[in-house]
Design an enzyme around this catalytic site. Sequence first.
Site, PDB file in Angstrom:
ATOM      1  CB  SER A 160      -0.950  -0.034   1.203  1.00 15.73           C
ATOM      2  OG  SER A 160      -1.941   0.960   1.106  1.00 15.73           O
TER       3      SER A 160
ATOM      4  CG  ASP B 215       7.145   5.351 -12.038  1.00 22.45           C
ATOM      5  OD1 ASP B 215       7.719   4.264 -12.226  1.00 22.45           O
ATOM      6  OD2 ASP B 215       5.905   5.491 -12.084  1.00 22.45           O
TER       7      ASP B 215
ATOM      8  CE  LYS C 200      -4.952  -2.406   1.169  1.00 21.71           C
ATOM      9  NZ  LYS C 200      -5.017  -0.959   0.855  1.00 21.71           N
TER      10      LYS C 200
END
Length: 446
Positions: free
Chosen positions: A299, A310, A324
Amino acid sequence: MKLIRSPWLSAITALVIGVSIGIASSVHAERVETRLPVDDVRMFSQVLERIKQAYVEDVEDSELIENAIEGMLSGLDPHSDYLTPEDFKDLRESTRGEFGGLGIEISLDDTGFVRVVAPIDDTPAYRAGMQSGDLITQIDDTPVKGMSIGDAVNLMRGRPGTDVRLTVAREGETQPLEFEITRDIIQVTSIRNRMIEPGVGYVRISQFQERTGRDFVEAMASLRTENEGALDGLVLDLRNNPGGVLQASVDVVDALISQGLIVYTEGRLPNSASEFEANSDDPSEGVSLVVLINGGSASASEIVAGAVQDHRRGVIMGTRSFGKGSVQTILPLNDNHAIKLTTARYFTPNGRSIQAQGIEPDIIVNQGKLTQENGNPYYSEADLAGHLLNGDEENGSDENGEAEQADQNEQTEESADEASNELIDDYQLFQAVTLLKGMRVLNASR
């Protein structure tokens, strides 16, 4: 057969209409006329009536309705749930860092058992040896197969000082494992930090709580003070971090990058679609970064790891994360009850969904222990009799040069031994530190 006209039908229909109107008015979405599934509502009413008439024991109406609501939510996904007043209170306490229980984050598994997402650092479950991925099959003498998350949590929680016995199936073990764990008040310290060696700092985030972002900034400042200057590298340890507050994960990433998208969410409700952008401040001062993750990182941890990856802000190291990628929203029903409902999916800055996929590390490093060879089996030129002097030695004093070199070698070996002793049981951390030391060498040559 005589048809029994049920008083439940009109009540349930009114309830469903009331909920529909409540949602429509709170969302302010485009008005869409929705037909109620009258046949399904009628069947639901008939089931309630048959239970009231024929069940072996008398059951309160409120209990039947609550059980129906619980089943409706638990059937959606492993994370949606109905919160009783006690559950609601416990959830609010957990986001603030103090609650009672064992100290594990759990979810429902496809097998019907309860899976451990991660034990929280320095809690009874952690100290007992519970691991990410463990399947809890029994709590004391009660099988958990088919049990809701709320019921499982209620069985595991209890008065501090009392014991609970968990029966666990673990991958690689041929027999079930049993853990006798003493309940305690769980006071989670979200962040811990220390210097691993000169120039290399370490920050461990065990759970994302309301003030984790602020604590992270303070931790980095504390490490720079202890180092008496800028850091050469930082290890951010998110292993076995089950997640927590979304905004806290955003704040942590914001402390590491100075521009760009951090994460965005998409859902059916207009207010569930959101984007989080970084501000121009950089409390990290651009320090070289390695983020450690594993199968217990879930999460909010994956939000941080995905954004760092990224933006190419650091190196992600370890093993694939939990996966998740959904957002749960607490929707109060009244002063005491609420539902925890999955309302959105979140995506990394590059548009990747982590749901059921996880974050793949840039460098895969499985956990293990480091085995070192004792001693140095090699001789050097300086050990040979009659070796030539080093041309840089002053006054031609070979003995002084040898003594100085011996002192330096001894200090280097002692420093290496201290670092090795600290990292010897944590191979992933050892590799992270090694990578940062390599980055330091390269950066110094530029």
